[in-house]
Design a protein around this motif. Sequence first.
Motif, PDB file in Angstrom:
ATOM      1  N   VAL A   1       2.143   1.740  -3.506  1.00 14.79           N
ATOM      2  CA  VAL A   1       1.097   2.227  -4.406  1.00 14.79           C
ATOM      3  C   VAL A   1       0.907   3.729  -4.210  1.00 14.79           C
ATOM      4  O   VAL A   1       0.782   4.481  -5.184  1.00 14.79           O
ATOM      5  CB  VAL A   1      -0.226   1.458  -4.199  1.00 14.79           C
ATOM      6  CG1 VAL A   1      -1.383   2.121  -4.934  1.00 14.79           C
ATOM      7  CG2 VAL A   1      -0.062   0.006  -4.649  1.00 14.79           C
ATOM      8  N   HIS A   2       0.905   4.178  -2.967  1.00 15.28           N
ATOM      9  CA  HIS A   2       0.779   5.618  -2.690  1.00 15.28           C
ATOM     10  C   HIS A   2       1.974   6.407  -3.226  1.00 15.28           C
ATOM     11  O   HIS A   2       1.810   7.519  -3.718  1.00 15.28           O
ATOM     12  CB  HIS A   2       0.617   5.867  -1.190  1.00 15.28           C
ATOM     13  CG  HIS A   2      -0.737   5.524  -0.674  1.00 15.28           C
ATOM     14  ND1 HIS A   2      -1.890   6.140  -1.107  1.00 15.28           N
ATOM     15  CD2 HIS A   2      -1.123   4.594   0.233  1.00 15.28           C
ATOM     16  CE1 HIS A   2      -2.927   5.619  -0.485  1.00 15.28           C
ATOM     17  NE2 HIS A   2      -2.491   4.668   0.332  1.00 15.28           N
TER      18      HIS A   2
ATOM     19  N   LYS B   1       0.822  -1.210   0.000  1.00 19.11           N
ATOM     20  CA  LYS B   1       0.000   0.000   0.000  1.00 19.11           C
ATOM     21  C   LYS B   1       0.859   1.264   0.000  1.00 19.11           C
ATOM     22  O   LYS B   1       0.547   2.230  -0.695  1.00 19.11           O
ATOM     23  CB  LYS B   1      -0.962  -0.012   1.182  1.00 19.11           C
ATOM     24  CG  LYS B   1      -2.079  -1.029   1.012  1.00 19.11           C
ATOM     25  CD  LYS B   1      -3.019  -1.036   2.198  1.00 19.11           C
ATOM     26  CE  LYS B   1      -4.161  -2.006   1.985  1.00 19.11           C
ATOM     27  NZ  LYS B   1      -5.142  -1.965   3.083  1.00 19.11           N
TER      28      LYS B   1
ATOM     29  N   PRO C   1       2.501   6.404  -8.432  1.00 18.06           N
ATOM     30  CA  PRO C   1       1.181   6.498  -9.053  1.00 18.06           C
ATOM     31  C   PRO C   1       1.030   5.748 -10.376  1.00 18.06           C
ATOM     32  O   PRO C   1      -0.085   5.560 -10.846  1.00 18.06           O
ATOM     33  CB  PRO C   1       0.994   8.000  -9.266  1.00 18.06           C
ATOM     34  CG  PRO C   1       2.367   8.555  -9.311  1.00 18.06           C
ATOM     35  CD  PRO C   1       3.203   7.681  -8.420  1.00 18.06           C
TER      36      PRO C   1
ATOM     37  N   THR D   1      -8.085   1.767  -5.927  1.00 15.72           N
ATOM     38  CA  THR D   1      -7.097   2.840  -6.002  1.00 15.72           C
ATOM     39  C   THR D   1      -6.622   3.076  -7.431  1.00 15.72           C
ATOM     40  O   THR D   1      -6.410   4.210  -7.838  1.00 15.72           O
ATOM     41  CB  THR D   1      -5.878   2.488  -5.120  1.00 15.72           C
ATOM     42  OG1 THR D   1      -6.339   2.201  -3.801  1.00 15.72           O
ATOM     43  CG2 THR D   1      -4.888   3.621  -5.053  1.00 15.72           C
ATOM     44  N   ARG D   2      -6.457   2.013  -8.181  1.00 20.14           N
ATOM     45  CA  ARG D   2      -5.967   2.056  -9.569  1.00 20.14           C
ATOM     46  C   ARG D   2      -6.923   1.252 -10.452  1.00 20.14           C
ATOM     47  O   ARG D   2      -6.613   0.128 -10.848  1.00 20.14           O
ATOM     48  CB  ARG D   2      -4.563   1.443  -9.676  1.00 20.14           C
ATOM     49  CG  ARG D   2      -3.507   2.061  -8.815  1.00 20.14           C
ATOM     50  CD  ARG D   2      -2.969   3.338  -9.441  1.00 20.14           C
ATOM     51  NE  ARG D   2      -1.813   3.845  -8.745  1.00 20.14           N
ATOM     52  CZ  ARG D   2      -1.864   4.583  -7.639  1.00 20.14           C
ATOM     53  NH1 ARG D   2      -3.006   4.872  -7.090  1.00 20.14           N
ATOM     54  NH2 ARG D   2      -0.764   5.031  -7.081  1.00 20.14           N
TER      55      ARG D   2
ATOM     56  N   TRP E   1      -8.498  -3.565  -2.815  1.00 22.18           N
ATOM     57  CA  TRP E   1      -8.046  -2.220  -2.458  1.00 22.18           C
ATOM     58  C   TRP E   1      -7.278  -1.592  -3.623  1.00 22.18           C
ATOM     59  O   TRP E   1      -7.494  -0.432  -3.965  1.00 22.18           O
ATOM     60  CB  TRP E   1      -7.162  -2.287  -1.208  1.00 22.18           C
ATOM     61  CG  TRP E   1      -6.546  -0.969  -0.873  1.00 22.18           C
ATOM     62  CD1 TRP E   1      -7.092   0.011  -0.097  1.00 22.18           C
ATOM     63  CD2 TRP E   1      -5.283  -0.472  -1.321  1.00 22.18           C
ATOM     64  NE1 TRP E   1      -6.242   1.089  -0.033  1.00 22.18           N
ATOM     65  CE2 TRP E   1      -5.129   0.818  -0.782  1.00 22.18           C
ATOM     66  CE3 TRP E   1      -4.277  -0.991  -2.129  1.00 22.18           C
ATOM     67  CZ2 TRP E   1      -3.999   1.596  -1.016  1.00 22.18           C
ATOM     68  CZ3 TRP E   1      -3.149  -0.219  -2.360  1.00 22.18           C
ATOM     69  CH2 TRP E   1      -3.021   1.059  -1.808  1.00 22.18           C
ATOM     70  N   PHE E   2      -6.392  -2.352  -4.230  1.00 19.23           N
ATOM     71  CA  PHE E   2      -5.592  -1.861  -5.351  1.00 19.23           C
ATOM     72  C   PHE E   2      -6.499  -1.452  -6.513  1.00 19.23           C
ATOM     73  O   PHE E   2      -6.307  -0.393  -7.115  1.00 19.23           O
ATOM     74  CB  PHE E   2      -4.593  -2.938  -5.794  1.00 19.23           C
ATOM     75  CG  PHE E   2      -3.743  -2.542  -6.962  1.00 19.23           C
ATOM     76  CD1 PHE E   2      -2.689  -1.655  -6.799  1.00 19.23           C
ATOM     77  CD2 PHE E   2      -3.977  -3.060  -8.222  1.00 19.23           C
ATOM     78  CE1 PHE E   2      -1.883  -1.291  -7.880  1.00 19.23           C
ATOM     79  CE2 PHE E   2      -3.187  -2.706  -9.297  1.00 19.23           C
ATOM     80  CZ  PHE E   2      -2.136  -1.818  -9.127  1.00 19.23           C
TER      81      PHE E   2
END
Length: 147
Positions: free
Chosen positions: A60-61, A57, A64, A90-91, A86-87
Motif C-alpha cells: 500500500v505504501h 502494508k 498509491p 490510508t485510502r 488501516w487500509f
Amino acid sequence: MKTTWANLPEADSVTSLPTKETILVVDDHPPLCDVARILLIRRGYRVLIAYDASQAKEMVHDNPHIDLLLTDIELPGISGEELAEWFHATRPHAAVVFMSGNATHQHQLPGYPFIEKPFVHLDTLVATIRAAINPARAARQAATVAA
C-alpha cells in the motif's frame, strides 16, 4: 453459464476493462492468490499479492493507486478486519472486499462485500469486485472535483 476453474476463458478472449484498476489480494494461501491473480488479470485488473498484513502494508505504501483490497478475514498476526480498517484510513476512497472459507464470517461484517472461498463460481468473484469498485471510483472522482 457460471465460470469455473475448468472453463476459465483464455486471456485473449476476455474483454479488458477500459481502465486498469489495481487490486491488492491478501491471503496466506499462495494457491488461492494465484487463482485470484489469474482470473483478475484476465479481466483487465492489475493485481498485487501479499501473504500477510505486513506485506500488504508495504505494498500500500509503495503503490498509491490501489483501488480495492481483497482480504481474507483470518490472517496471521492481524485480522483482515483490522487490516481493512488501516487500509480505509490510508485510502479512504478505495473499496474493501472480504473473503473467507468460513461462511459465518459474512454475518460478522454486515455492509461489506463478502466472497466465500474457495472461488467455485469465478463470476461471483468478478461481479463482487466490480460492484465494490464502481462506487469507490465515483467517490474518488467526486473528491477530486471538490478539491
